[in-house]
Structures are given as C-alpha cells and as structure tokens.
Design an enzyme around this catalytic site. Structure first.
Site, short mmCIF file in Angstrom:
data_model
loop_
_atom_site.label_atom_id
_atom_site.label_comp_id
_atom_site.label_asym_id
_atom_site.label_seq_id
_atom_site.Cartn_x
_atom_site.Cartn_y
_atom_site.Cartn_z
N ASP A 183 25.33 34.00 38.29
CA ASP A 183 24.02 33.33 38.30
C ASP A 183 23.85 32.55 36.99
OD1 ASP A 183 22.93 36.57 37.54
OD2 ASP A 183 22.63 34.90 36.16
N ARG A 200 24.06 34.25 48.00
CA ARG A 200 23.94 34.57 46.57
C ARG A 200 23.36 33.38 45.82
NH1 ARG A 200 28.47 37.53 45.00
NH2 ARG A 200 27.63 37.64 42.88
N HIS A 214 33.80 34.80 35.27
CA HIS A 214 34.09 34.95 36.70
C HIS A 214 33.56 33.78 37.50
CE1 HIS A 214 34.50 39.59 36.17
NE2 HIS A 214 35.58 38.92 35.77
N ASN A 235 22.61 50.01 28.72
CA ASN A 235 22.81 50.14 30.16
C ASN A 235 21.84 51.15 30.75
OD1 ASN A 235 24.64 48.83 32.07
ND2 ASN A 235 25.25 50.93 32.61
N LEU A 236 21.65 51.04 32.09
CA LEU A 236 20.71 51.98 32.74
C LEU A 236 21.28 53.38 32.77
CD1 LEU A 236 17.97 51.93 34.17
CD2 LEU A 236 19.16 51.60 36.34
N CYS A 257 37.72 22.16 44.51
CA CYS A 257 38.59 21.80 45.64
C CYS A 257 39.90 22.55 45.49
CB CYS A 257 38.86 20.29 45.66
SG CYS A 257 40.01 19.84 46.98
N SER A 274 29.13 48.13 34.75
CA SER A 274 29.57 49.50 35.05
C SER A 274 30.96 49.78 34.51
CB SER A 274 29.58 49.71 36.58
OG SER A 274 30.52 48.82 37.17
N GLN A 307 29.91 38.20 33.22
CA GLN A 307 30.64 38.40 34.47
C GLN A 307 29.79 37.86 35.63
OE1 GLN A 307 32.69 42.56 34.47
NE2 GLN A 307 30.82 42.75 33.25
C1 BV8 Z 1 42.68 39.76 37.12
C2 BV8 Z 1 32.91 37.09 40.98
C3 BV8 Z 1 44.86 39.24 36.30
C4 BV8 Z 1 32.69 37.25 42.42
C5 BV8 Z 1 33.98 39.15 40.34
C6 BV8 Z 1 43.70 48.43 38.51
C7 BV8 Z 1 43.53 48.53 37.13
C8 BV8 Z 1 43.12 47.42 36.39
C9 BV8 Z 1 42.86 46.22 37.02
C10 BV8 Z 1 43.01 46.15 38.38
C11 BV8 Z 1 43.43 47.23 39.13
N1 BV8 Z 1 43.50 46.85 40.44
C12 BV8 Z 1 43.13 45.55 40.51
C13 BV8 Z 1 42.85 45.11 39.29
C14 BV8 Z 1 42.42 43.78 38.90
C15 BV8 Z 1 40.98 43.54 39.31
C16 BV8 Z 1 40.07 44.72 39.07
O1 BV8 Z 1 39.65 44.97 37.96
N2 BV8 Z 1 39.76 45.42 40.17
C17 BV8 Z 1 38.89 46.58 40.06
C18 BV8 Z 1 38.09 46.71 41.37
C19 BV8 Z 1 39.76 47.79 39.78
N3 BV8 Z 1 40.53 42.46 38.47
C20 BV8 Z 1 40.79 41.20 38.86
O2 BV8 Z 1 41.34 40.91 39.90
C21 BV8 Z 1 40.41 40.12 37.86
N4 BV8 Z 1 41.56 39.27 37.65
O3 BV8 Z 1 42.81 40.92 36.80
O4 BV8 Z 1 43.69 38.81 36.99
C22 BV8 Z 1 44.59 39.03 34.85
C23 BV8 Z 1 44.31 40.14 34.03
C24 BV8 Z 1 44.07 39.93 32.69
C25 BV8 Z 1 44.12 38.64 32.16
C26 BV8 Z 1 44.38 37.57 33.01
C27 BV8 Z 1 44.61 37.76 34.36
C28 BV8 Z 1 39.30 39.24 38.41
C29 BV8 Z 1 38.06 40.05 38.61
C30 BV8 Z 1 36.90 39.13 38.94
C31 BV8 Z 1 36.39 39.44 40.34
N5 BV8 Z 1 35.17 38.65 40.53
N6 BV8 Z 1 32.86 38.42 40.43
C32 BV8 Z 1 31.27 37.54 42.71
O5 BV8 Z 1 30.49 37.84 41.78
O6 BV8 Z 1 30.94 37.47 43.89
S1 BV8 Z 1 33.81 40.78 39.92
C33 BV8 Z 1 32.17 41.19 40.15
O7 BV8 Z 1 32.12 42.59 40.22
C34 BV8 Z 1 31.32 40.84 38.98
O8 BV8 Z 1 31.63 39.59 38.44
C35 BV8 Z 1 31.52 41.98 38.04
O9 BV8 Z 1 32.61 41.74 37.22
C36 BV8 Z 1 31.86 43.09 38.99
C37 BV8 Z 1 30.66 43.98 39.13
O10 BV8 Z 1 30.56 44.59 37.91
P1 BV8 Z 1 29.16 44.74 37.17
O11 BV8 Z 1 28.70 43.40 36.71
O12 BV8 Z 1 29.41 45.79 36.18
O13 BV8 Z 1 28.13 45.21 38.26
P2 BV8 Z 1 28.02 46.67 38.86
O14 BV8 Z 1 27.12 46.59 40.04
O15 BV8 Z 1 29.40 47.25 39.03
O16 BV8 Z 1 27.31 47.53 37.69
C38 BV8 Z 1 25.98 47.23 37.34
C39 BV8 Z 1 25.67 48.05 36.11
O17 BV8 Z 1 24.36 47.71 35.65
C40 BV8 Z 1 25.66 49.55 36.38
O18 BV8 Z 1 26.30 50.20 35.30
C41 BV8 Z 1 24.17 49.89 36.42
O19 BV8 Z 1 23.91 51.19 35.90
C42 BV8 Z 1 23.59 48.87 35.47
N7 BV8 Z 1 22.21 48.51 35.79
C43 BV8 Z 1 21.60 48.42 37.01
N8 BV8 Z 1 20.31 48.06 36.84
C44 BV8 Z 1 20.11 47.91 35.50
C45 BV8 Z 1 21.31 48.19 34.83
N9 BV8 Z 1 21.42 48.14 33.49
C46 BV8 Z 1 20.32 47.79 32.79
N10 BV8 Z 1 19.13 47.51 33.36
C47 BV8 Z 1 18.99 47.55 34.71
N11 BV8 Z 1 17.80 47.27 35.27
#
Ligand code: BV8
Length: 230
Positions: free
Chosen positions: A91, A56, A106, A198-199, A114, A174, A88
C-alpha cells in the site's frame, strides 16, 4: 546524524483497515497467500490473481494513513535522524502520510509491469489479463509486486543501509517472510541497536534488544515522541 532503518509490515496498516496476512489467516478465496502471490499462480490463473490485487488496490485507495504512519513521517521531517523506511507493504500509506525515503521491497499496488518487455507504468485501478502493455502491446501485464520465489527489490541498497544503521526498528511484521525476517540479524551483526514495535512478539522477538508491545497507532507515536524529546 543517527541512521535509523525502519522495517514495516502489514501490522502498521491494520488500524487503517487493511487486512494483515495473519489475521486473514493468510487465506483468500480459500487460497493461501503463498498460493496466490506466486508466478505459478499467475501463470495458472491470471484473472484470479489480478482480482486479488484489484481488491487490494481498491482497499488501499479507500484506506487512510493512521497515527503510526504519521509519526514516522514526523520523525523523518524533524531532520534530526537519517530515516529510511523499508516496507514489505504494497500500500502507499507511508507516502500519503508524508514519508519520503521509502523502499517497497515487495513492490507496490500502484505499479504495473509488463512480464514480456519489462516496461513499468502507473497501475490502473483495475487490471485484467488481456490488457495490452502500453509499450509492446502484448497482453502480459501484471501487478508490479514481488511474489514468493521472486527477488525482492533494492536488496543491495537495503543491505547497505542495514550495515550502516545505528538503530533498526521493526514495526507490525510477524517475521514469517525472508529475507526481511533476517534484517534484524543483519543489522545487529553490524552493530546496530534493535527495537521491535508490534502487537505481539514476532517470530524473531529474541533477536531484538528491546520490544514494546501494543497497537502501532499508540506505541509508534509514543516511541517517536520519546526520540524527539531526547
Ligand atoms: C526470495 C507481496 C530469493 C505480495 C509478499 C524457507 C526459509 C527461508 C525462506 C524461504 C523458505 N521457503 C521459501 C522461502 C522464501 C520465501 C519465504 O520467506 N517464504 C516464507 C513463507 C517461508 N521468500 C520469498 O520468496 C522472497 N523472495 O526469497 O527470493 C532471495 C532471497 C534473498 C535475497 C534475494 C533473493 C519474496 C517474498 C515476498 C513475497 N511477497 N508480499 C502481496 O503483498 O500480496 S510477502 C507478504 O507477506 C508481505 O509483503 C509480507 O512480507 C508478508 C506478510 O508479513 P507481515 O507483513 O509480517 O504480515 P503478517 O500478517 O504476517 O503479520 C502482521 C504482524 O503485525 C503480526 O505480527 C501482528 O501481530 C502485527 N499486528 C497486527 N495488528 C497490529 C500489529 N502490530 C501493531 N499494531 C497493530 N494494530
């Protein structure tokens, strides 16, 4: 001066050639993102997780900001609104486009951490499990990324900004991941107007006052031009 809080996700970097999580089907090497981007995955197989981020980091370094990143930087530079980007994305395309007020909730591929002593430094292009920490020398180095189950960064500053926002804009996300997916509700509850660019409609589409659908590189500059012409 109007306060605008802008949440961005992987979709704003898609046209820069960086894969989103959805388009990649959330799969990498047969793992789901939620399986690779976790502390447990790192403990189980640190080399695999480092390789995921090394890939990445290389992709981000080879990518260029697109017209959407540039438009947001232009909006901030115009100085007519108080603009905060909460991304989020891990990059650095917002910064390379010229945006200054950016929070990486994030984490960032540019950062290394560390796990033993908490020391942070600029990540090398390639990280490996046996790399010693520059401060404590222990082989406990990890990408400075917030994994699933970990606390996102600067949440107090983000929630304060959402409470004071006049306008909340969500771009290229998303709405799958919390707490970011709830920001639109936090902002609306505090009286902000809300706009989704959004797309396709996100999971939280019904929470927004207004939505514009299309590729970010077209609809974000169009939106910024409208704002700066007003
Ligand atoms: C936390 C870093 C406690 C890593 C990332 C059940 C209910 C609620 C919450 C949870 C649950 N079960 C678990 C949880 C918690 C969990 C969570 O939400 N899980 C999900 C799967 C349900 N969350 C966590 O663990 C977070 N921490 O909750 O701690 C807390 C809570 C509150 C306050 C304090 C503490 C930590 C989450 C962080 C994880 N790390 N990233 C890495 O990047 O490698 S998440 C990672 O995935 C990204 O950072 C991003 O957040 C996520 C992906 O999301 P998007 O960015 O939206 O990308 P995606 O591909 O999904 O969508 C792309 C969109 O773009 C689409 O809509 C598409 O149509 C659109 N698009 C595409 N092309 C275009 C476009 N739009 C415009 N133009 C284009 N050309």
């Amino acid at each position: 001066m109007e306060k605008i809080v802008i949440l961005t996700g992987a979709g704003i970097s898609a046209e820069s050639g960086l894969r989103t999580f959805r388009d990649a089907g959330g799969l990498w090497e047969g793992y789901r993102i939620e399986e690779v981007a976790t502390p447990e995955a790192f403990a189980r197989d640190p080399a695999l997780v480092h390789d995921f981020y090394n890939m990445r980091r290389a992709a981000a370094a080879a990518a260029r900001p697109n017209a959407a990143h540039a438009a947001l930087a232009r909006l901030e530079a115009a100085g007519r609104h108080e603009v905060l980007i909460v991304t989020q994305n891990v990059d650095d395309l917002h910064e390379r486009a010229g945006s200054v007020h950016v929070i990486h909730m994030h984490g960032s591929l540019a950062g290394a951490l560390c796990a033993a002593c908490g020391y942070r430094w600029a990540a090398p292009a390639v990280m490996a499990p046996q790399d010693p920490c520059p401060a404590c020398a222990r082989p406990a180095t990890r990408p400075d990324i917030v994994w699933f189950g970990e606390m996102p960064y600067q949440m107090d500053r983000i929630w304060q900004a959402l409470r004071q926002a006049d306008l909340f804009v969500s771009i290229g996300t998303s709405g799958n991941v919390y707490p970011a997916a709830a920001f639109v509700q936090d902002a609306a509850r505090a009286g902000a107007r809300t706009l989704e660019l959004n797309l396709e409609p996100s999971l939280g589409a019904r929470d927004f006052d207004e939505a514009r659908i299309g590729p970010a590189s077209r609809i974000v500059p169009d939106w910024v031009d409208t704002l700066l012409r007003a």
